[in-house]
Design an enzyme around this catalytic site. Sequence first.
Site, PDB file in Angstrom:
ATOM      1  N   ASP A   1       0.865  -1.186   0.000  1.00  0.00           N
ATOM      2  CA  ASP A   1       0.000   0.000   0.000  1.00  0.00           C
ATOM      3  C   ASP A   1       0.902   1.237   0.000  1.00  0.00           C
ATOM      4  OD1 ASP A   1      -3.086   0.904   1.200  1.00  0.00           O
ATOM      5  OD2 ASP A   1      -1.409   2.305   1.464  1.00  0.00           O
TER       6      ASP A   1
ATOM      7  N   ASN B   1      -1.886  12.979  -3.841  1.00  0.00           N
ATOM      8  CA  ASN B   1      -2.915  13.518  -4.742  1.00  0.00           C
ATOM      9  C   ASN B   1      -3.203  14.985  -4.431  1.00  0.00           C
ATOM     10  OD1 ASN B   1      -3.689  11.404  -6.505  1.00  0.00           O
ATOM     11  ND2 ASN B   1      -4.793  10.407  -4.849  1.00  0.00           N
TER      12      ASN B   1
ATOM     13  N   ASP C   1      -2.078   9.188 -10.740  1.00  0.00           N
ATOM     14  CA  ASP C   1      -2.219   8.024 -11.629  1.00  0.00           C
ATOM     15  C   ASP C   1      -0.861   7.616 -12.200  1.00  0.00           C
ATOM     16  OD1 ASP C   1      -4.910   8.201 -11.173  1.00  0.00           O
ATOM     17  OD2 ASP C   1      -5.457   8.885 -13.182  1.00  0.00           O
TER      18      ASP C   1
ATOM     19  N   GLU D   1      -4.724   2.177  -4.286  1.00  0.00           N
ATOM     20  CA  GLU D   1      -3.255   2.304  -4.290  1.00  0.00           C
ATOM     21  C   GLU D   1      -2.650   1.094  -3.584  1.00  0.00           C
ATOM     22  OE1 GLU D   1      -4.468   2.686  -1.047  1.00  0.00           O
ATOM     23  OE2 GLU D   1      -2.791   3.976  -0.452  1.00  0.00           O
TER      24      GLU D   1
HETATM   25  P1  GH3 Z   1      -1.644   5.480   4.331  1.00  0.00           P
HETATM   26  O1  GH3 Z   1      -0.194   5.797   4.429  1.00  0.00           O
HETATM   27  O2  GH3 Z   1      -2.266   5.193   5.639  1.00  0.00           O
HETATM   28  O3  GH3 Z   1      -1.898   4.387   3.357  1.00  0.00           O
HETATM   29  O4  GH3 Z   1      -2.332   6.812   3.798  1.00  0.00           O
HETATM   30  P2  GH3 Z   1      -3.018   7.040   2.411  1.00  0.00           P
HETATM   31  O5  GH3 Z   1      -3.254   8.492   2.258  1.00  0.00           O
HETATM   32  O6  GH3 Z   1      -2.235   6.388   1.325  1.00  0.00           O
HETATM   33  O7  GH3 Z   1      -4.324   6.196   2.567  1.00  0.00           O
HETATM   34  P3  GH3 Z   1      -5.836   6.515   2.275  1.00  0.00           P
HETATM   35  O8  GH3 Z   1      -6.508   5.167   2.233  1.00  0.00           O
HETATM   36  O9  GH3 Z   1      -6.341   7.523   3.253  1.00  0.00           O
HETATM   37  O10 GH3 Z   1      -5.853   7.142   0.849  1.00  0.00           O
HETATM   38  C1  GH3 Z   1      -5.653   6.430  -0.326  1.00  0.00           C
HETATM   39  C2  GH3 Z   1      -5.738   7.413  -1.441  1.00  0.00           C
HETATM   40  O11 GH3 Z   1      -5.482   6.785  -2.696  1.00  0.00           O
HETATM   41  C3  GH3 Z   1      -7.095   8.046  -1.552  1.00  0.00           C
HETATM   42  C4  GH3 Z   1      -7.462   7.937  -3.006  1.00  0.00           C
HETATM   43  O12 GH3 Z   1      -7.890   9.161  -3.528  1.00  0.00           O
HETATM   44  C5  GH3 Z   1      -6.173   7.538  -3.665  1.00  0.00           C
HETATM   45  N1  GH3 Z   1      -6.406   6.720  -4.845  1.00  0.00           N
HETATM   46  C6  GH3 Z   1      -7.004   5.516  -4.914  1.00  0.00           C
HETATM   47  N2  GH3 Z   1      -7.052   5.085  -6.196  1.00  0.00           N
HETATM   48  C7  GH3 Z   1      -6.477   6.054  -6.957  1.00  0.00           C
HETATM   49  C8  GH3 Z   1      -6.230   6.201  -8.351  1.00  0.00           C
HETATM   50  O13 GH3 Z   1      -6.559   5.350  -9.170  1.00  0.00           O
HETATM   51  N3  GH3 Z   1      -5.599   7.327  -8.768  1.00  0.00           N
HETATM   52  C9  GH3 Z   1      -5.227   8.301  -7.884  1.00  0.00           C
HETATM   53  N4  GH3 Z   1      -4.610   9.369  -8.349  1.00  0.00           N
HETATM   54  N5  GH3 Z   1      -5.457   8.185  -6.567  1.00  0.00           N
HETATM   55  C10 GH3 Z   1      -6.067   7.091  -6.103  1.00  0.00           C
HETATM   56 MG    MG Z   2      -2.011   4.283   1.325  1.00  0.00          MG
HETATM   57 MG    MG Z   3      -4.914   1.996   0.879  1.00  0.00          MG
HETATM   58 MG    MG Z   4      -5.129   3.932   4.357  1.00  0.00          MG
END
Ligand code: GH3
Ligand code: MG
Ligand code: MG
Ligand code: MG
Length: 302
Positions: free
Chosen positions: A177, A185, A194, A221
């Site tokens: 992850d 983002n 992306d 992610e």
């Molecule tokens: P942590 O270190 O705890 O994993 O924090 P985090 O911010 O990575 O975790 P969180 O689950 O809060 O956020 C995941 C983010 O990933 C939120 C979402 O907008 C982003 N995300 C998920 N899929 C995609 C994608 O396909 N493209 C983009 N650009 N962002 C994505």
């Molecule tokens: Mg994350």
């Molecule tokens: Mg995650």
């Molecule tokens: Mg998370």
Amino acid sequence: MECDQTALPARMLLVDDSPTNLRFLAHVLHNMGEIFFATCGQDALQIARDKQPDLILLDVEMPAMNGYEVCQHLKQDPALSDAAIIFVTSHQSMEHEVRALEAGAVDFISKPLNPPVVRARVRTHLTLKQQSDKLRQLANRDGMTGVFNRRAFDDMLSVEFRRHQRTRMPLGIAMLDVDFFKRYNDLYGHLQGDDCLRHIAHAIVASSRRPAESVCRYGGEEFIVILPNSDAQQTLKYGHWLREQIHRLALPHQAAELGIVTVSVGVTAAIPDASLSPLQMVQHCDQALYAAKHQGRDCVCL
Ligand code: GH3
Ligand code: MG
Ligand code: MG
Ligand code: MG
Ligand code: MG
């Protein structure tokens, strides 16, 4: 990247015990694609494994292993079963035709060969093969990164789980992850987010050393890798290697502690038995990932 499916020239394997017939077929099919040859069933199977042809033109009467037997072996091997098989034979009877189609062939061409008919049928089956490859690609791949999608992951994990149950070998999985990706983002925008995910997917594919190590996008992610025949120690080692590979990408992330994109990795491994399910293995991996996040991220937990 393993996912790249650019329109490569068609690959055809011609199998006949007579070199004269092979030369003739090659002449008929010239400029329709890349051509490989085999003069016996054993060679045909080996070349099919090495070259992964789209289409196989298979003679029926051959010493040692006949065309039907070759076809049976091809259809039993998941790595080879997608090739379209056309039997080429001097048998004219309906029984032979039925037997060929029941063995899994897509078509049946009788000798003496009529070159325009052979070309037309081959062209038709190459087109159909390309279309079915494309459909499989759409069904099993993540459109953004090109790695396997969640659906394909679920299927592959249950296949591997059952296979390892039979062989009593350990099966490993590693889940990754991206750390602070929401901040990424927020800081750089979703399009660059992306791009970052594509770079990470590419690095994971490059870091898996064997084709059998399937890389999947598990969620937004999050990525997951299936590691056949890997015990806890080997899976853990792979997890560390994976984390290092993402470090080496050195993707800038000004809102993360190190100033670059890092990942947390959870791994698990087990010899599957009746007391465990594929879903439970994923849950164990998820718990390990949670522990890695809890320990401060940018690390690997078992
Ligand atoms: P942590 O270190 O705890 O994993 O924090 P985090 O911010 O990575 O975790 P969180 O689950 O809060 O956020 C995941 C983010 O990933 C939120 C979402 O907008 C982003 N995300 C998920 N899929 C995609 C994608 O396909 N493209 C983009 N650009 N962002 C994505
Ligand atoms: Mg994350
Ligand atoms: Mg995650
Ligand atoms: Mg998370
Ligand atoms: Mg023959």
